[in-house]
Design a protein around this motif. Sequence first.
Motif, PDB file in Angstrom:
ATOM      1  N   TYR A 164       0.858  -1.182   0.000  1.00 60.75           N
ATOM      2  CA  TYR A 164       0.000   0.000   0.000  1.00 60.75           C
ATOM      3  C   TYR A 164       0.893   1.231   0.000  1.00 60.75           C
ATOM      4  CZ  TYR A 164       0.930  -0.537   5.008  1.00 60.75           C
ATOM      5  OH  TYR A 164       1.552  -0.703   6.221  1.00 60.75           O
ATOM      6  N   ILE A 165       0.355   2.331  -0.501  1.00 63.04           N
ATOM      7  CA  ILE A 165       1.190   3.493  -0.755  1.00 63.04           C
ATOM      8  C   ILE A 165       1.275   4.451   0.433  1.00 63.04           C
ATOM      9  CG2 ILE A 165      -0.702   4.806  -1.824  1.00 63.04           C
ATOM     10  CD1 ILE A 165       1.394   5.854  -3.847  1.00 63.04           C
ATOM     11  N   ILE A 166       0.172   4.562   1.204  1.00 62.74           N
ATOM     12  CA  ILE A 166       0.129   5.503   2.324  1.00 62.74           C
ATOM     13  C   ILE A 166      -0.423   4.800   3.560  1.00 62.74           C
ATOM     14  CG2 ILE A 166      -0.801   7.702   3.183  1.00 62.74           C
ATOM     15  CD1 ILE A 166      -1.076   8.656   0.355  1.00 62.74           C
ATOM     16  N   TRP A 167       0.143   5.144   4.709  1.00 54.39           N
ATOM     17  CA  TRP A 167      -0.357   4.684   6.001  1.00 54.39           C
ATOM     18  C   TRP A 167      -0.883   5.880   6.782  1.00 54.39           C
ATOM     19  CZ3 TRP A 167       3.402   3.493  10.609  1.00 54.39           C
ATOM     20  CH2 TRP A 167       2.649   3.168  11.746  1.00 54.39           C
ATOM     21  N   GLN A 168      -2.181   5.850   7.102  1.00 51.83           N
ATOM     22  CA  GLN A 168      -2.739   6.856   8.007  1.00 51.83           C
ATOM     23  C   GLN A 168      -2.527   6.337   9.429  1.00 51.83           C
ATOM     24  OE1 GLN A 168      -7.093   7.787   9.068  1.00 51.83           O
ATOM     25  NE2 GLN A 168      -6.705   9.172   7.365  1.00 51.83           N
ATOM     26  N   TYR A 169      -1.603   6.921  10.130  1.00 53.07           N
ATOM     27  CA  TYR A 169      -1.150   6.361  11.401  1.00 53.07           C
ATOM     28  C   TYR A 169      -1.776   7.002  12.629  1.00 53.07           C
ATOM     29  CZ  TYR A 169       2.001  10.423  11.276  1.00 53.07           C
ATOM     30  OH  TYR A 169       2.501  11.696  11.194  1.00 53.07           O
ATOM     31  N   SER A 170      -2.515   8.093  12.449  1.00 53.92           N
ATOM     32  CA  SER A 170      -3.125   8.739  13.618  1.00 53.92           C
ATOM     33  C   SER A 170      -4.387   9.483  13.219  1.00 53.92           C
ATOM     34  CB  SER A 170      -2.142   9.728  14.255  1.00 53.92           C
ATOM     35  OG  SER A 170      -2.742  10.401  15.351  1.00 53.92           O
ATOM     36  N   CYS A 171      -5.383   9.432  14.092  1.00 56.35           N
ATOM     37  CA  CYS A 171      -6.590  10.254  13.925  1.00 56.35           C
ATOM     38  C   CYS A 171      -6.640  11.326  15.005  1.00 56.35           C
ATOM     39  CB  CYS A 171      -7.852   9.403  13.973  1.00 56.35           C
ATOM     40  SG  CYS A 171      -8.118   8.582  15.569  1.00 56.35           S
ATOM     41  N   LYS A 172      -5.587  11.400  15.798  1.00 51.58           N
ATOM     42  CA  LYS A 172      -5.527  12.379  16.898  1.00 51.58           C
ATOM     43  C   LYS A 172      -4.242  13.200  16.831  1.00 51.58           C
ATOM     44  CE  LYS A 172      -8.492   9.809  20.072  1.00 51.58           C
ATOM     45  NZ  LYS A 172      -8.648   9.232  21.429  1.00 51.58           N
ATOM     46  N   GLY A 187       7.799   3.281   2.382  1.00 51.64           N
ATOM     47  CA  GLY A 187       8.947   2.822   1.609  1.00 51.64           C
ATOM     48  C   GLY A 187       9.429   3.833   0.587  1.00 51.64           C
ATOM     49  N   GLU A 188       9.542   3.371  -0.671  1.00 48.44           N
ATOM     50  CA  GLU A 188      10.022   4.222  -1.756  1.00 48.44           C
ATOM     51  C   GLU A 188       8.895   4.924  -2.503  1.00 48.44           C
ATOM     52  OE1 GLU A 188      13.264   4.777  -2.227  1.00 48.44           O
ATOM     53  OE2 GLU A 188      13.606   3.481  -0.465  1.00 48.44           O
ATOM     54  N   HIS A 189       7.652   4.766  -2.031  1.00 54.48           N
ATOM     55  CA  HIS A 189       6.530   5.426  -2.701  1.00 54.48           C
ATOM     56  C   HIS A 189       6.636   6.947  -2.556  1.00 54.48           C
ATOM     57  CE1 HIS A 189       4.404   1.783  -3.726  1.00 54.48           C
ATOM     58  NE2 HIS A 189       4.461   1.359  -2.480  1.00 54.48           N
ATOM     59  N   SER A 190       6.078   7.665  -3.542  1.00 57.26           N
ATOM     60  CA  SER A 190       6.170   9.126  -3.518  1.00 57.26           C
ATOM     61  C   SER A 190       4.905   9.757  -4.070  1.00 57.26           C
ATOM     62  CB  SER A 190       7.373   9.586  -4.347  1.00 57.26           C
ATOM     63  OG  SER A 190       7.139   9.335  -5.725  1.00 57.26           O
ATOM     64  N   LEU A 191       4.808  11.075  -3.909  1.00 55.61           N
ATOM     65  CA  LEU A 191       3.654  11.819  -4.398  1.00 55.61           C
ATOM     66  C   LEU A 191       3.480  11.695  -5.907  1.00 55.61           C
ATOM     67  CD1 LEU A 191       3.662  15.180  -2.380  1.00 55.61           C
ATOM     68  CD2 LEU A 191       1.752  13.574  -2.590  1.00 55.61           C
ATOM     69  N   ARG A 192       4.566  11.482  -6.633  1.00 57.93           N
ATOM     70  CA  ARG A 192       4.469  11.381  -8.091  1.00 57.93           C
ATOM     71  C   ARG A 192       3.520  10.272  -8.523  1.00 57.93           C
ATOM     72  NH1 ARG A 192       9.987  11.915  -7.364  1.00 57.93           N
ATOM     73  NH2 ARG A 192      10.294   9.674  -7.703  1.00 57.93           N
TER      74      ARG A 192
END
Length: 263
Positions: A227-235, A252-257
């Motif tokens: 997966y490309i993004i981890w949402q790690y906090s809601c607070k 990892g090596e994933h980016s906005l591009r």
Amino acid sequence: MKKVLLMAFCLLFVVIQDTDARPRPRGRVRARTTHAVRRTKKRVAPKPPTIHENPYLCCEDTCNHVHGIDLSHYQGEVFWETIGENTKMSYVYLKATEGGDRIDDRYERNIEMAHRHGLKVGSYHFFRPATNLQQQLCNFTRQCLSGEQDLIPMLDVETTGGLSTSAFCDSLHTFLNMLEQTYHQKPLVYTFRNFYNKHLLGKLDDYQLMIAMYTNEEPVLADGRDYIIWQYSCKGRIMGVGTDVDKSRFMGEHSLRELRFIH
């Protein structure tokens, strides 16, 4: 008679003395002993707070990941100039719509101000699987205008809407195809790890994922999917926002591009 009275008095005196000399009940002794043990019990030093126990301790202060946030009307008034000055926040996903008729009343101002202050911006729709899909598409596309997007649209998937897993997946795939035909690119799919493991295993192999799990350990999906993004906090907390805010980072090596909106 006097001798008898004298002997009786002496006997009574001996009995009283004997009573006073008896040891006190053992229960009181145990209570005192227990109290003493409690007073001398060693204290265990508290562990230092983690990122998720202390929202002011920020992951972005201790790492080199690409970080971002997502916002909706729940955050109220946002001071975008302050957020824009925080160079650690590279992107923002803004809630545009939900279901067939709900529009986030902060969306238009938020997207204008986010652009003005230099953030890469994407928009998302909260998916209602049991609601008419054409109505949902019309609702989202009226708000999420292609010319205003830096990042591909995101679909927020958190509920089956009371449908069976099979019916839910059919509805989801139909809507994802509708979004792709409209915007000419596959949307990003946001969901929670447990929800994915229960309903979506092997169902989204062609889509980029943002996975939410609020722990200190990176989530692992049951099918091993990347997966490309981890949402790690809601607070999370950030200057410019007066409430808790969802924070995420690239993996990892994933980016906005990889999420760039192709115009």
